[in-house]
Enzyme design. Sequence first.
Site, PDB file in Angstrom:
ATOM      1  NE  ARG A 187      33.950   4.164 -30.500  1.00 59.14           N
ATOM      2  CZ  ARG A 187      33.400   3.471 -29.529  1.00 59.14           C
ATOM      3  NH1 ARG A 187      33.489   2.177 -29.503  1.00 59.14           N
ATOM      4  NH2 ARG A 187      32.751   4.080 -28.569  1.00 59.14           N
TER       5      ARG A 187
ATOM      6  CE  LYS B 250      31.927   9.281 -10.705  1.00 55.53           C
ATOM      7  NZ  LYS B 250      30.666   9.609 -11.392  1.00 55.53           N
TER       8      LYS B 250
ATOM      9  CG  ASP C  77      35.791  12.759  -7.485  1.00 51.71           C
ATOM     10  OD1 ASP C  77      35.105  13.796  -7.637  1.00 51.71           O
ATOM     11  OD2 ASP C  77      35.382  11.765  -6.870  1.00 51.71           O
ATOM     12  CG  HIS C  78      33.397  16.712 -11.618  1.00 53.22           C
ATOM     13  ND1 HIS C  78      32.749  15.516 -11.562  1.00 53.22           N
ATOM     14  CD2 HIS C  78      32.455  17.650 -11.384  1.00 53.22           C
ATOM     15  CE1 HIS C  78      31.476  15.719 -11.316  1.00 53.22           C
ATOM     16  NE2 HIS C  78      31.258  17.008 -11.199  1.00 53.22           N
TER      17      HIS C  78
ATOM     18  CE  LYS D 139      31.238  19.799  -8.163  1.00 51.22           C
ATOM     19  NZ  LYS D 139      30.445  20.438  -9.206  1.00 51.22           N
TER      20      LYS D 139
ATOM     21  CG  ASP E 260      26.601   8.462 -11.006  1.00 49.73           C
ATOM     22  OD1 ASP E 260      27.582   8.544 -11.758  1.00 49.73           O
ATOM     23  OD2 ASP E 260      25.625   9.239 -11.066  1.00 49.73           O
TER      24      ASP E 260
ATOM     25  CG  HIS F  99      31.334  12.957  -7.192  1.00 41.87           C
ATOM     26  ND1 HIS F  99      32.527  12.961  -7.869  1.00 41.87           N
ATOM     27  CD2 HIS F  99      30.375  12.860  -8.149  1.00 41.87           C
ATOM     28  CE1 HIS F  99      32.294  12.862  -9.165  1.00 41.87           C
ATOM     29  NE2 HIS F  99      30.987  12.793  -9.365  1.00 41.87           N
TER      30      HIS F  99
ATOM     31  CE  LYS G  54      22.064  10.905 -11.289  1.00 38.37           C
ATOM     32  NZ  LYS G  54      22.855  12.050 -11.728  1.00 38.37           N
TER      33      LYS G  54
HETATM   34  C1  BG6 Z   1      28.861  12.729 -12.190  1.00 38.09           C
HETATM   35  C2  BG6 Z   1      27.767  11.697 -12.174  1.00 38.09           C
HETATM   36  O1  BG6 Z   1      30.090  12.152 -11.832  1.00 38.09           O
HETATM   37  O2  BG6 Z   1      28.549  13.766 -11.281  1.00 38.09           O
HETATM   38  C3  BG6 Z   1      26.434  12.339 -12.502  1.00 38.09           C
HETATM   39  O3  BG6 Z   1      28.051  10.676 -13.105  1.00 38.09           O
HETATM   40  C4  BG6 Z   1      26.169  13.498 -11.590  1.00 38.09           C
HETATM   41  O4  BG6 Z   1      25.385  11.388 -12.417  1.00 38.09           O
HETATM   42  C5  BG6 Z   1      27.359  14.452 -11.575  1.00 38.09           C
HETATM   43  O5  BG6 Z   1      25.013  14.170 -12.054  1.00 38.09           O
HETATM   44  C6  BG6 Z   1      27.193  15.531 -10.537  1.00 38.09           C
HETATM   45  O6  BG6 Z   1      28.174  16.496 -10.751  1.00 38.09           O
HETATM   46  P1  BG6 Z   1      27.879  18.014 -10.411  1.00 38.09           P
HETATM   47  O7  BG6 Z   1      29.171  18.711 -10.669  1.00 38.09           O
HETATM   48  O8  BG6 Z   1      26.771  18.453 -11.295  1.00 38.09           O
HETATM   49  O9  BG6 Z   1      27.486  18.025  -8.969  1.00 38.09           O
END
Ligand code: BG6
Length: 512
Positions: free
Chosen positions: A65, A173, A202-203, A207, A260, A265, A361
């Site tokens: 924006r 996500k 979903d990253h 990995k 989260d 994940h 966390k």
């Molecule tokens: C994200 C979450 O999807 O994944 C974060 O929103 C989290 O809260 C993160 O810290 C963890 O990813 P990675 O790759 O650091 O394990």
Amino acid sequence: MSITKAVPLPEGELAKKEERIPEPCIVVIFGASGDLTKRKLLPALYHLEQSGLLPKDFTVVGVARRDLSTTFAPDMQDGIIKGGGVEENDPKLKPFMDRVQYFATEFDDDNGYEKLKAYLADLDTKFNTKGNRLFYLAVAPEFFADIIQRLGNHGMAKPEEGAAHWIRVIIEKPFGTDLASARKLNDEVNAVLSEDQIFRIDHYLGKETVQNILVFRFGNGIFEPVWNRNYIDHVEITAAESIGIEGRGPFYEKAGAVRDVLQNHVMEVLSFVAMEPPDSFQAEAVRTEKLKVWQAIEGIPIENAVRGQYGPGTVDGKPAIGYRREERVSAESNTETFAAVRLEIENWRWAGVPFYLRAGKRLEQRVTEVTIVFKQPPLHLFKSNRSDDKIEPNVITMRIQPDEGISLRFGAKVPGPTTNVRQVDMHFSYAAAFGKSSANGYERLLLDAMLGDATLFAHRDGVEATWALFTPILEAWAAKVATGFPNYAAGSKGPDCADELLAKDGRAWRKL
Ligand code: BG6
């Protein structure tokens, strides 16, 4: 014991071997002023460029924006250097940055979409990108449906009739916040795009170490025969972070550890650990097997789910505030920063094997790993050198991060005149074997999306299946204020209730 063999890949081997160069295209990132673009997406695209995996005719457009026309490219370059571990004078950097553009618009401004459409058409002419588009929605989830709807209204969501170009959309996500919202979002998105245009990211699936779970299981002959209820006692999956919420108070207040990390994940990792071998490594085959795993979980009883929230403590030797004191977090917050569940997969392979999952966390350490604990041998022939004479089980640990690797724990005879057994670890380290990688997981996923390969992306049914498991827990927790929050100190191993969850079964978590 450490056994690792260094087999570094010769320079450029990846590109040569894979021959997976996408067609010319424009990557259009909505929400480009956010942290993700700078810290992950641009570094990942640049790593692809370094490996020779980006098409020659290619450009990136950041959309947000604010008017960032003069600062966007330098800011992204900074992200590539700092976040991507790239040298300032890397020879490919300048030519790459010349292909990074910025376009400012409000996400609900129809006029802005018309202008964007014309702008992208001009870039097609300039960079020869042939009308191929990869839209990346790195925006807050409430904008997903609206942006897709407007792309549709302005003729940007579907390839032109009879034309050979493609249009795909990556959606970040969280995909929904519960089952009902995920279904609604799926309906809204599917009303504009066909399923093969949608890439729910979903990253974790990007990995290397997560993908390696499948290679470990199905690319070797010796593990699969013991990968079942006959040999495995239980499985643990841990996603522990030492960081807190990093200034994301408003987001995290609504999310919590389940939404989260656990629902997405950790459940993705679980599916790789537990799925049957697919017929092929094609999207449909892999997604079908993953879905079967989630569908074979017949719910998670509420007594098998526990939650925690961190209070003040010490992390890495430094004082850390409690969650309720974090910026823009309610002083009475009921949001969980830790969650653990016990579940069972009711199928032939896994019946009776408990899976314990935890995510949190501000824990003692950052560690994401899968632990497979095997059953004991049938007869206790040897003495342990432990004071309680307990022989420990064999354990395979797949360390997803950090210190990526795999270890196998087994008993060995302690040298000496008596036959005592002690556990030793045989270890494979990714860094020692393949060299340290600066990849962040997004490289593979961006590349796959440009190639139209959805194998490592979530499917509509999968997203709904995992939400179906966690929604009753989230509803029960929302309805009942957690008594005793905060219930673990920042920098600790988590709340006692997580230990009690395993203690009920006579088990204990692996130490963080
Ligand atoms: C994200 C979450 O999807 O994944 C974060 O929103 C989290 O809260 C993160 O810290 C963890 O990813 P990675 O790759 O650091 O394990």
